[in-house]
Each structure stands twice: as structure tokens, then as C-alpha cells.
Design an enzyme around this catalytic site. Structure first.
Site, PDB file in Angstrom:
ATOM      1  N   THR A 252       7.023   0.020   9.305  1.00  0.00           N
ATOM      2  CA  THR A 252       6.410  -0.406   7.974  1.00  0.00           C
ATOM      3  C   THR A 252       5.376   0.768   7.539  1.00  0.00           C
ATOM      4  O   THR A 252       4.433   0.938   8.142  1.00  0.00           O
ATOM      5  CB  THR A 252       5.771  -1.658   8.274  1.00  0.00           C
ATOM      6  OG1 THR A 252       6.851  -2.701   8.842  1.00  0.00           O
ATOM      7  CG2 THR A 252       5.293  -2.343   6.783  1.00  0.00           C
TER       8      THR A 252
ATOM      9  N   LYS B   7      10.312  -5.985   3.216  1.00  0.00           N
ATOM     10  CA  LYS B   7       9.314  -6.277   4.128  1.00  0.00           C
ATOM     11  C   LYS B   7       7.980  -6.361   3.670  1.00  0.00           C
ATOM     12  O   LYS B   7       7.213  -7.553   4.089  1.00  0.00           O
ATOM     13  CB  LYS B   7       9.268  -4.927   5.094  1.00  0.00           C
ATOM     14  CG  LYS B   7       8.048  -4.854   6.319  1.00  0.00           C
ATOM     15  CD  LYS B   7       8.731  -6.000   7.365  1.00  0.00           C
ATOM     16  CE  LYS B   7       7.381  -6.146   8.225  1.00  0.00           C
ATOM     17  NZ  LYS B   7       7.578  -5.331   9.128  1.00  0.00           N
TER      18      LYS B   7
ATOM     19  N   LYS C  26      -2.815  -3.137   8.382  1.00  0.00           N
ATOM     20  CA  LYS C  26      -2.157  -1.934   7.554  1.00  0.00           C
ATOM     21  C   LYS C  26      -1.148  -2.217   6.662  1.00  0.00           C
ATOM     22  O   LYS C  26      -1.034  -1.584   5.454  1.00  0.00           O
ATOM     23  CB  LYS C  26      -1.714  -0.979   8.758  1.00  0.00           C
ATOM     24  CG  LYS C  26      -0.962   0.165   8.393  1.00  0.00           C
ATOM     25  CD  LYS C  26       0.583   0.126   8.476  1.00  0.00           C
ATOM     26  CE  LYS C  26       0.998  -0.124   9.846  1.00  0.00           C
ATOM     27  NZ  LYS C  26       2.519  -0.394   9.744  1.00  0.00           N
TER      28      LYS C  26
END
Length: 289
Positions: A99, A174, A242
Site C-alpha cells: 500500500t 485500497k 501510513k
């Protein structure tokens, strides 16, 4: 029929198990790499593959290269090292399960296309449990014909694989997933605080909610561990912070104001300098107490 030569880089909580599924396939000649050699050796104590070494890779040409790394910086460095090693041929497919930011996806795609390598951005969801059981959901952006060629490999560790569209669409899917998860965890935290304050029996509450309209994967899998004050169950606070940072970077670029995501991100940032940094994302509740 010759075996597909596959290189898997990144043996973290997800990659460790994803690559394990690949090692069991009779149709794959697997090579693995991890920056931490201890983790690499731990993997090799259980599963079979060949070690990949950037310094001694001149004669290796891979059909599929898979990365599952921590962040932009990690994937950027590893990709540059791979290009220097010349371990690609003209039909190599590069699959990234990390990701990362959309700008990094665009940078990778440009860099790899320049070297005539087809790139699929393919982030995953399903947590460590999904990786162990080979039941991850994968959302993929990139060339549709290369997606079809890579599909049998990806299915080795996945239950759902969806081609979302052009390069970057996998990562955007995502991001959407992470927005949903952070909202659910926020509401679970508030529900826990509310129900505990009013002395509701938590076991009964769990049973009555889990299969109803308010039920979810997060509630079913994390509520009972949360009320037991246990948080060592996979995807970490550090990684969620993150991911949400990348989501907010993209939302700012798109001039969208994601108020809830901003608030949850700030809460995860507070946990980064605590023992909950490496604990699972349900430790968000600690910012409400």
C-alpha cells in the site's frame, strides 16, 4: 510445461505467508528476498525456495516479480536495485502488493514502462489471517492482458482478485477500503466506551450484534479481543497511520475534505510513540480512554 520463475520480495507479516503459498505450487520455481536475513532464514526453515541476491543475479530472468513492502521509500529502493540487477525479460510482469501513495504508483509505472516491464499495482486486504489462509482480497490496476496472465499466480494466496481498471485504480480501491475500516474502528471504539460505561454485558452484546445490521468483519474479529485488552492480532497501528497518510495526501490533491479520516489519522499518530505502534488497529480504542 516449464515452471514459472517467480521472485517474491518482502517477508513481513503478509508477505511471509503469501510467499509460503507460492512455495507449495508445483508450477512455480520460487526465489525469495528479505532485507532482514533473520526473517529470510526463519522462512527457509519452514518452506522451500531459493535465496535471491542482488549481487549475484546476472543470469536470472524472472517471469513474475512480486513485492510486498512497507512504504514508498521501500518499494522505490527495491525497484531501483532490481533494475540494476537486470533480472527481467521482455515479458516480465511486476506485481506490487504494497500500500503506497498514488504518486509512487505513477512513478513506478513510468519507470518500469521505460524498461519495457508491465506493472500491476495490486494492494491486498484481509489481514495476516487472510494471508495465512490464502484468502486475501486483491484489487488490481494495470494492463488487462497482463492481469490475466498473472491471475493464476495471485490466486495462489487469494480468494478474490478483481481487476479495477487502469494503473492506480488498485491503490485507489485500497484507499477506499482503509477509509471504511478506520470509520468502522472509530465506531467500535465509541460503542465499547458507551456500553462499558452503562455496564452492558459485553459477551451478550457481542452475540446480539455480530450477525445483525451493525455486524462487520472488524466487529466479529476484533471486538472480543478488544474487550480482553489484547491487541496483537495482525495489521499494525503503524501501518494504518501510513496508509491513512497516503489517503489524505491524495484527498488533498483531489480537494476532498475527509473529516472522519483526518480525525482517525490524528488518533493513530498519537499511538505511534507508544507500545501500541506495533499492535493491531483495534488499539485505536486507547485514544478514547
Amino acid at each position: 510445461m516449464p515452471k514459472s520463475k517467480v521472485l517474491f520480495l518482502g517477508l513481513g507479516r503478509m508477505g511471509f505467508h503469501m510467499s509460503a503459498h507460492l512455495s507449495k505450487s508445483k508450477n512455480i520455481e520460487l526465489f525469495i528476498y528479505n532485507r532482514s536475513k533473520k526473517k529470510e532464514n526463519d522462512w527457509l526453515n519452514v518452506y522451500k525456495a531459493k535465496k535471491f541476491d542482488f549481487k549475484n543475479s546476472a543470469n536470472l530472468k524472472f517471469d513474475i516479480i512480486i513485492t510486498c513492502l512497507k512504504d514508498d521509500q521501500s518499494i522505490n529502493q527495491v525497484t531501483k536495485n532490481l533494475l540494476k540487477s537486470s533480472c527481467f525479460h521482455r515479458n516480465t510482469i511486476f506485481i506490487d502488493h504494497s500500500t503506497i501513495s498514488l504518486s509512487q504508483v505513477e512513478k513506478l509505472n513510468k519507470l518500469l514502462n521505460k524498461n519495457k516491464i508491465k506493472f500491476l499495482d495490486a494492494p491486498v486486504t484481509g489481514g495476516e489471517e487472510g494471508a495465512k489462509n490464502g484468502k486475501l482480497s486483491v484489487m488490481i490496476g494495470g494492463n488487462s492482458s497482463k492481469f490475466k496472465l498473472a491471475l493464476p499466480i495471485i490466486k495462489t494466496y487469494s480468494k478474490s482478485v478483481v481487476h479495477m481498471g487502469n494503473t492506480g485504480s488498485g491503490q485507489l480501491a485500497k484507499f477506499t477500503n482503509q477509509i471504511l475500516i478506520c470509520g468502522i474502528l472509530y465506531s467500535i471504539s465509541e460503542a465499547f466506551i458507551f456500553s462499558k460505561h452503562h455496564k452492558i454485558n459485553q459477551n451478550k452484546l457481542y452475540d446480539v450484534i455480530k450477525n445483525g445490521a451493525a455486524g462487520s468483519w472488524q466487529f466479529s474479529n476484533r471486538y472480543m479481543t478488544l474487550i480482553k485488552n489484547k491487541f496483537n492480532f495482525g495489521f499494525s497501528t503503524e501501518l494504518m497511520e501510513k496508509d491513512l497518510r497516503y489517503v489524505l495526501k491524495q484527498s488533498k490533491k483531489s480537494k476532498l475534505n475527509l473529516k472522519l479520516t483526518k480525525e482517525v489519522h490524528q488518533k493513530y499518530k498519537k499511538l505511534i510513540n507508544t507500545k501500541y505502534r506495533i499492535q493491531d488497529t483495534s488499539s485505536l480504542v486507547k485514544t478514547f480512554i
